[in-house]
Design a protein around this motif. Sequence first.
Motif, PDB file in Angstrom:
ATOM      1  N   GLY A   1      20.818  73.171  57.869  1.00 12.59           N
ATOM      2  CA  GLY A   1      22.085  72.500  57.634  1.00 12.59           C
ATOM      3  C   GLY A   1      23.265  73.306  58.134  1.00 12.59           C
ATOM      4  N   ARG A   2      24.434  72.724  57.969  1.00 11.71           N
ATOM      5  CA  ARG A   2      25.686  73.345  58.384  1.00 11.71           C
ATOM      6  C   ARG A   2      26.288  74.097  57.203  1.00 11.71           C
ATOM      7  NH1 ARG A   2      30.181  72.062  62.163  1.00 11.71           N
ATOM      8  NH2 ARG A   2      32.074  72.714  61.093  1.00 11.71           N
ATOM      9  N   HIS A   3      26.746  75.318  57.465  1.00 12.68           N
ATOM     10  CA  HIS A   3      27.343  76.165  56.435  1.00 12.68           C
ATOM     11  C   HIS A   3      28.759  76.536  56.873  1.00 12.68           C
ATOM     12  CE1 HIS A   3      23.075  76.536  55.778  1.00 12.68           C
ATOM     13  NE2 HIS A   3      23.275  77.155  54.641  1.00 12.68           N
ATOM     14  N   GLU A   4      29.724  76.338  55.995  1.00 17.29           N
ATOM     15  CA  GLU A   4      31.112  76.721  56.267  1.00 17.29           C
ATOM     16  C   GLU A   4      31.556  77.695  55.186  1.00 17.29           C
ATOM     17  OE1 GLU A   4      33.699  73.353  56.795  1.00 17.29           O
ATOM     18  OE2 GLU A   4      32.125  72.235  57.831  1.00 17.29           O
ATOM     19  N   PHE A   5      32.135  78.817  55.616  1.00 19.13           N
ATOM     20  CA  PHE A   5      32.583  79.867  54.705  1.00 19.13           C
ATOM     21  C   PHE A   5      34.089  79.996  54.810  1.00 19.13           C
ATOM     22  CE2 PHE A   5      28.310  80.768  56.102  1.00 19.13           C
ATOM     23  CZ  PHE A   5      27.646  81.045  54.925  1.00 19.13           C
ATOM     24  N   ASN A   6      34.815  79.799  53.701  1.00 19.64           N
ATOM     25  CA  ASN A   6      36.269  79.922  53.792  1.00 19.64           C
ATOM     26  C   ASN A   6      36.713  81.317  53.377  1.00 19.64           C
ATOM     27  OD1 ASN A   6      36.939  80.146  51.045  1.00 19.64           O
ATOM     28  ND2 ASN A   6      37.252  77.957  50.819  1.00 19.64           N
ATOM     29  N   ASP A   7      37.999  81.572  53.569  1.00 14.06           N
ATOM     30  CA  ASP A   7      38.538  82.907  53.299  1.00 14.06           C
ATOM     31  C   ASP A   7      38.796  83.165  51.817  1.00 14.06           C
ATOM     32  OD1 ASP A   7      40.683  81.224  53.025  1.00 14.06           O
ATOM     33  OD2 ASP A   7      41.960  82.269  54.463  1.00 14.06           O
ATOM     34  N   MET A   8      38.499  82.225  50.970  1.00 17.11           N
ATOM     35  CA  MET A   8      38.681  82.403  49.529  1.00 17.11           C
ATOM     36  C   MET A   8      37.350  82.708  48.844  1.00 17.11           C
ATOM     37  SD  MET A   8      41.902  82.079  49.255  1.00 17.11           S
ATOM     38  CE  MET A   8      42.210  81.850  47.526  1.00 17.11           C
TER      39      MET A   8
ATOM     40  N   GLY B   1      24.000  63.889  54.746  1.00 18.07           N
ATOM     41  CA  GLY B   1      25.262  63.776  54.035  1.00 18.07           C
ATOM     42  C   GLY B   1      25.278  64.446  52.677  1.00 18.07           C
ATOM     43  N   GLN B   2      24.209  65.113  52.307  1.00 19.08           N
ATOM     44  CA  GLN B   2      24.177  65.824  51.030  1.00 19.08           C
ATOM     45  C   GLN B   2      24.911  67.141  51.178  1.00 19.08           C
ATOM     46  OE1 GLN B   2      19.891  65.763  50.782  1.00 19.08           O
ATOM     47  NE2 GLN B   2      20.002  64.318  49.088  1.00 19.08           N
ATOM     48  N   ARG B   3      25.619  67.546  50.095  1.00 21.64           N
ATOM     49  CA  ARG B   3      26.434  68.758  50.132  1.00 21.64           C
ATOM     50  C   ARG B   3      26.221  69.609  48.892  1.00 21.64           C
ATOM     51  NH1 ARG B   3      31.987  68.419  52.482  1.00 21.64           N
ATOM     52  NH2 ARG B   3      32.585  69.205  50.457  1.00 21.64           N
ATOM     53  N   ALA B   4      26.472  70.885  49.066  1.00 24.29           N
ATOM     54  CA  ALA B   4      26.496  71.823  47.942  1.00 24.29           C
ATOM     55  C   ALA B   4      27.683  72.749  48.170  1.00 24.29           C
ATOM     56  CB  ALA B   4      25.199  72.627  47.872  1.00 24.29           C
ATOM     57  N   ILE B   5      28.297  73.199  47.083  1.00 26.32           N
ATOM     58  CA  ILE B   5      29.407  74.138  47.182  1.00 26.32           C
ATOM     59  C   ILE B   5      29.124  75.328  46.267  1.00 26.32           C
ATOM     60  CG2 ILE B   5      31.119  72.402  47.815  1.00 26.32           C
ATOM     61  CD1 ILE B   5      32.081  72.447  44.910  1.00 26.32           C
ATOM     62  N   GLY B   6      29.795  76.417  46.534  1.00 27.03           N
ATOM     63  CA  GLY B   6      29.616  77.597  45.707  1.00 27.03           C
ATOM     64  C   GLY B   6      30.468  78.746  46.190  1.00 27.03           C
ATOM     65  N   ASN B   7      30.148  79.937  45.725  1.00 24.08           N
ATOM     66  CA  ASN B   7      30.885  81.150  46.095  1.00 24.08           C
ATOM     67  C   ASN B   7      29.946  82.133  46.767  1.00 24.08           C
ATOM     68  OD1 ASN B   7      33.416  80.417  44.837  1.00 24.08           O
ATOM     69  ND2 ASN B   7      32.318  80.629  42.924  1.00 24.08           N
ATOM     70  N   TRP B   8      30.521  82.974  47.618  1.00 26.25           N
ATOM     71  CA  TRP B   8      29.737  83.984  48.314  1.00 26.25           C
ATOM     72  C   TRP B   8      30.518  85.286  48.380  1.00 26.25           C
ATOM     73  CZ3 TRP B   8      31.246  86.423  52.844  1.00 26.25           C
ATOM     74  CH2 TRP B   8      32.372  85.893  53.472  1.00 26.25           C
ATOM     75  N   ARG B   9      29.777  86.364  48.656  1.00 25.89           N
ATOM     76  CA  ARG B   9      30.403  87.656  48.895  1.00 25.89           C
ATOM     77  C   ARG B   9      29.458  88.483  49.761  1.00 25.89           C
ATOM     78  NH1 ARG B   9      29.202  89.665  42.985  1.00 25.89           N
ATOM     79  NH2 ARG B   9      27.386  90.969  43.383  1.00 25.89           N
ATOM     80  N   ALA B  10      30.029  89.479  50.392  1.00 26.86           N
ATOM     81  CA  ALA B  10      29.258  90.387  51.243  1.00 26.86           C
ATOM     82  C   ALA B  10      29.181  91.753  50.583  1.00 26.86           C
ATOM     83  CB  ALA B  10      29.925  90.505  52.610  1.00 26.86           C
ATOM     84  N   GLU B  11      28.033  92.372  50.708  1.00 28.11           N
ATOM     85  CA  GLU B  11      27.821  93.756  50.299  1.00 28.11           C
ATOM     86  C   GLU B  11      27.211  94.466  51.510  1.00 28.11           C
ATOM     87  OE1 GLU B  11      25.372  93.805  46.796  1.00 28.11           O
ATOM     88  OE2 GLU B  11      26.842  92.696  45.610  1.00 28.11           O
TER      89      GLU B  11
ATOM     90  N   ALA C   1      31.529  90.204  56.085  1.00 34.46           N
ATOM     91  CA  ALA C   1      32.586  89.287  55.638  1.00 34.46           C
ATOM     92  C   ALA C   1      33.392  88.760  56.814  1.00 34.46           C
ATOM     93  CB  ALA C   1      33.499  89.978  54.630  1.00 34.46           C
ATOM     94  N   SER C   2      33.721  89.611  57.777  1.00 30.28           N
ATOM     95  CA  SER C   2      34.518  89.149  58.924  1.00 30.28           C
ATOM     96  C   SER C   2      33.720  88.208  59.825  1.00 30.28           C
ATOM     97  CB  SER C   2      35.066  90.333  59.729  1.00 30.28           C
ATOM     98  OG  SER C   2      34.030  91.001  60.410  1.00 30.28           O
ATOM     99  N   ARG C   3      32.423  88.363  59.871  1.00 29.68           N
ATOM    100  CA  ARG C   3      31.576  87.461  60.668  1.00 29.68           C
ATOM    101  C   ARG C   3      31.475  86.074  60.032  1.00 29.68           C
ATOM    102  NH1 ARG C   3      28.094  89.039  64.594  1.00 29.68           N
ATOM    103  NH2 ARG C   3      28.203  91.225  65.179  1.00 29.68           N
ATOM    104  N   LEU C   4      31.634  85.981  58.708  1.00 36.83           N
ATOM    105  CA  LEU C   4      31.472  84.707  58.002  1.00 36.83           C
ATOM    106  C   LEU C   4      32.783  83.998  57.688  1.00 36.83           C
ATOM    107  CD1 LEU C   4      28.678  85.732  55.469  1.00 36.83           C
ATOM    108  CD2 LEU C   4      28.420  84.337  57.528  1.00 36.83           C
ATOM    109  N   THR C   5      33.789  84.753  57.298  1.00 35.77           N
ATOM    110  CA  THR C   5      35.031  84.175  56.788  1.00 35.77           C
ATOM    111  C   THR C   5      35.697  83.239  57.799  1.00 35.77           C
ATOM    112  OG1 THR C   5      35.393  86.109  55.407  1.00 35.77           O
ATOM    113  CG2 THR C   5      37.311  84.721  55.836  1.00 35.77           C
TER     114      THR C   5
END
Length: 125
Positions: free
Chosen positions: A56-63, A73-83, A38-42
Amino acid sequence: MNKLSCLAVALLCAAAPSFAATEGFPSDATLPRASELASRLTGKAFVAKTKNGELGRHEFNDMGSFVVANGNGQRAIGNWRAEDGKFCSRVKGRERNLRCSDARIHQDRLLVRANKGELITFEPR
């Protein structure tokens, strides 16, 4: 499948080409704990790459959300988590499809195994 779908599925670690054979992690790759992953991605951005090229480019926010964009210019959004040893994600619009894939750290880069076995390398931008 259109390029955006392929890109989003790649983030879910399920977009390896159908011809991909299972790739092994390097022998000196380490298994990250959930907190390390999580700390490597957030709050960071990465370029995801396979042996065959850039995904492609991936951006991970703290939420716990992400944005994936390709060069068209195509985009996708979603949620992630670390285990522990796993990267899990879900693309918006596919809420039932949570995917978790094996993850390792090698030479300060994150490696994630796609469902079909191909390794995806997340290189910091």
